[in-house]
Enzyme design. Structure first.
Site, short mmCIF file in Angstrom:
data_model
loop_
_atom_site.label_atom_id
_atom_site.label_comp_id
_atom_site.label_asym_id
_atom_site.label_seq_id
_atom_site.Cartn_x
_atom_site.Cartn_y
_atom_site.Cartn_z
CG ASP A 151 -1.45 1.41 -2.30
OD1 ASP A 151 -2.33 1.26 -1.46
OD2 ASP A 151 -1.39 0.29 -3.03
CE LYS A 171 1.84 -1.00 -4.53
NZ LYS A 171 0.67 -0.23 -4.86
CE LYS A 203 -1.06 -3.46 -4.51
NZ LYS A 203 -2.00 -2.27 -4.52
#
Lengths: 288, 299
Positions: free
Chosen positions: B136, B199, B235
């Site tokens: 991430d 995300k 996400k």
């Protein structure tokens, strides 16, 4: 000029310091002592109860860590604010059959009860806590701690004095509560919520729902985040067993009191506070 | 100001986005479909611990929870991944050996991204070498807001390269992008640069994930799919605490992208406390009684 149309009061519930309607949008009719229509009251559901428990749980930490002195001040303040609303309560009790004298006596007794428990907030620990004799090198003492969130089936036939008499000892001991008001006479109970809301009682400490009791008993007894349940009316055997069984799932403290006359001296006592306390005993090593 | 015509600003109708979210939130999901949605949501959780005080013990405990969220109910699915800092990846990898649960690591100077690119690449490589299956990363919002879109594109592409086989999730930190147009543009840039997932947030900035922002990103994913045939995952992270919210997100995904995205390969929740609320709701559906947090593990 046309005649003025009277503004009718909408009776709602009291949850987390605000006055929401039931999420269901359902109502039931409330009648006066003559059988005439008086008002619509919210017919609360298990979801309203769930929301109220969340509010009570959220308020517990703050309320239980208030000093006893401060809790006493706030209970006293509820009494003061009630005095201000005497006329409203006289009217609402009158609608359900109280004479003016009876209504005033009910209000007086309710205020006195609040003052009574306000006095106990910083004393019950001294009376019921203890230093215990042990045969070892320990200083051993027991102190009381509030049980947590209490669900309450308020007295059906005493919508003001009875309600105050069950709420006051619970919050005096640092607990928070979700109360089902008298099904038949819910209006004075909701007005009492207005008193609470203007008396420095933090939102969520007392939550008051209205509705049909037989629909709510199961949830009042089964919720796993409720630590204790109180009822004071005579219930049928089946309901009692149901409350006991559902409460046993998370070992709720089930407090049953059989009180029909809330003017009796027995109906107020520091033991009522202790009913909603847990005893913590500490063994503290000491040297000689 | 757009300095490079390669990235086109797509206008977003703010009112329409928020109204659509409001309308979809009214969907009523009950009974069997609710149980199914709750279990699906649980299987999409990236169980996350990103605190300075994280210890090996805490990470092991979290992995245990990931494997078996509620031991007294064995039919409850395990979560999708455990998300940790790079120096905890090895511990998590060890604890999760033999399971299908992925280890995700935040990398590239998380949560600010304020470090020179070579250092961010090193950080990423370290996480992947330690065994991270997913990385991430967070974009440089300062550069993005200055209009340096090529800079942002290049940093994502460089970190994607450093990831090797590991999946790359690109955090836009939408709470700092101010407008839906910026969110859409950052999503487009991230997908063009090779993101496997986009995300919303690091969880360190408020506001974190919101449903309108998620809808804008989902629509970007849909348009990208129509253009390139490539399915990019989504996400939302941060601020999603209740089962009710989680189900609302699932509805957004279903209505925007369809059932193909309704699995943990293409949709994840970045959350820590959400898992417990999902568990409480699942148990509530099975027993009929409202649950309390006393009967569920703390982390």
């Amino acid at each position: 000029m046309s005649d003025r149309i009277e503004v009718q009061k909408t009776y709602k519930t009291y949850v987390g310091g605000s006055f929401p309607r039931s999420e269901s949008g359902h109502y039931y009719k409330v009648f006066d002592s003559e059988g005439d229509f008086l008002a619509n009251a919210c017919r609360c559901t298990r979801k309203d109860f769930r929301d109220a428990v969340l509010a009570a749980r959220a308020a517990f930490k703050g309320w239980s860590s208030r000093t006893s002195y401060n809790k006493g001040q706030i209970l006293y303040r509820i009494g003061e604010m009630m005095e201000n609303r005497r006329d409203q309560f006289v009217k609402e009790l009158g609608q359900i059959g109280f004479t003016k004298e009876e209504a005033n006596a009910d209000i007086n007794a309710s205020i006195d009860r609040l003052i009574y428990y306000a006095g106990w907030t910083d004393k019950y620990q001294q009376v019921f806590g203890s230093v215990n004799p042990v045969a070892s090198a320990h200083f051993n003492f027991s102190i009381l701690e509030p049980t947590g969130v209490v669900s309450v089936l308020a007295p059906e036939n005493s919508p003001l004095l009875g309600l105050v008499s069950v709420i006051a000892p619970i919050i005096a001991g640092g607990n928070t509560c979700v109360v089902h008001a008298s099904e038949q006479y819910p209006l004075p109970s909701i007005s009492f919520a207005e008193v609470l809301n203007s008396s420095d009682v933090p939102g969520g400490v007392v939550n008051i729902l209205t509705g049909i009791r037989s629909e709510l008993v199961e949830h009042f007894s089964s919720h796993m985040d409720v630590n204790s349940i109180l009822y004071t009316d005579k219930l049928d055997k089946e309901t009692k067993i149901k409350i006991d069984e559902l409460s046993s799932n998370n070992i709720k403290r089930v407090v049953k009191k059989n009180i029909s006359d809330w003017y009796e001296t027995d109906s107020a006592s520091p033991y009522f506070v202790v009913d909603f306390q847990e005893t913590k005993t500490t063994w503290h090593p000491v040297g000689f | 100001m757009i300095q490079n015509n390669k990235f086109e600003v797509v206008p977003i109708d703010r009112v329409a986005v928020e109204e659509r979210v409001g309308r979809l939130n009214k969907r009523s999901i009950k009974k069997e479909s609710k149980v199914q949605a709750l279990k699906l949501a649980l299987s999409m959780v990236d169980l996350t611990t990103l605190e300075g005080k994280d210890s090996e013990g805490k990470v092991r405990q979290l992995c245990q929870k990931a494997k078996s969220p509620h031991p007294s109910m064995p039919d409850i699915p395990s979560v999708a991944a455990v998300c940790v800092y790079p120096n905890m990846v090895r511990i998590a990898k060890e604890s999760l050996r033999g399971t299908k649960i992925n280890v995700a690591s935040v990398a590239s100077a998380f949560p600010s991204g304020m470090a020179p690119l070579p250092i961010r690449i090193e950080d990423t490589k370290y996480a992947v070498e330690e065994g991270a299956d997913e990385v991430d990363m967070v974009i440089t919002r300062g550069a993005f807001l200055e209009g340096e879109y090529n800079f942002v594109f290049d940093e994502i592409a460089a970190i994607k390269e450093a990831c090797g086989d590991a999946h790359l999730k690109v955090i836009l930190e939408t709470g700092e992008l101010h407008t839906y147009e910026n969110v859409r543009l950052a999503s487009d840039i991230a997908m063009e640069a090779g993101a496997d997932f986009i995300k919303t947030s690091t969880g360190k900035i408020s506001p974190a994930a919101t449903q309108p922002v998620t809808l804008v990103m989902l629509e970007a994913i849909r348009d990208f799919y129509y253009k390139t045939d490539k399915m990019v995952g989504m996400k939302p992270a941060g601020g999603i605490r209740t089962a009710k919210q989680a189900i609302q997100y699932l509805v957004l995904v279903k209505e925007t992208l369809g059932a193909a995205w309704l699995n943990n390969e293409y949709f994840r929740f970045g959350a820590s406390s959400l898992a417990n609320d999902l568990l409480m709701q699942i148990v509530k559906q099975q027993t009929g009684h409202y649950q309390g947090p006393d009967y569920f593990s703390i982390d």
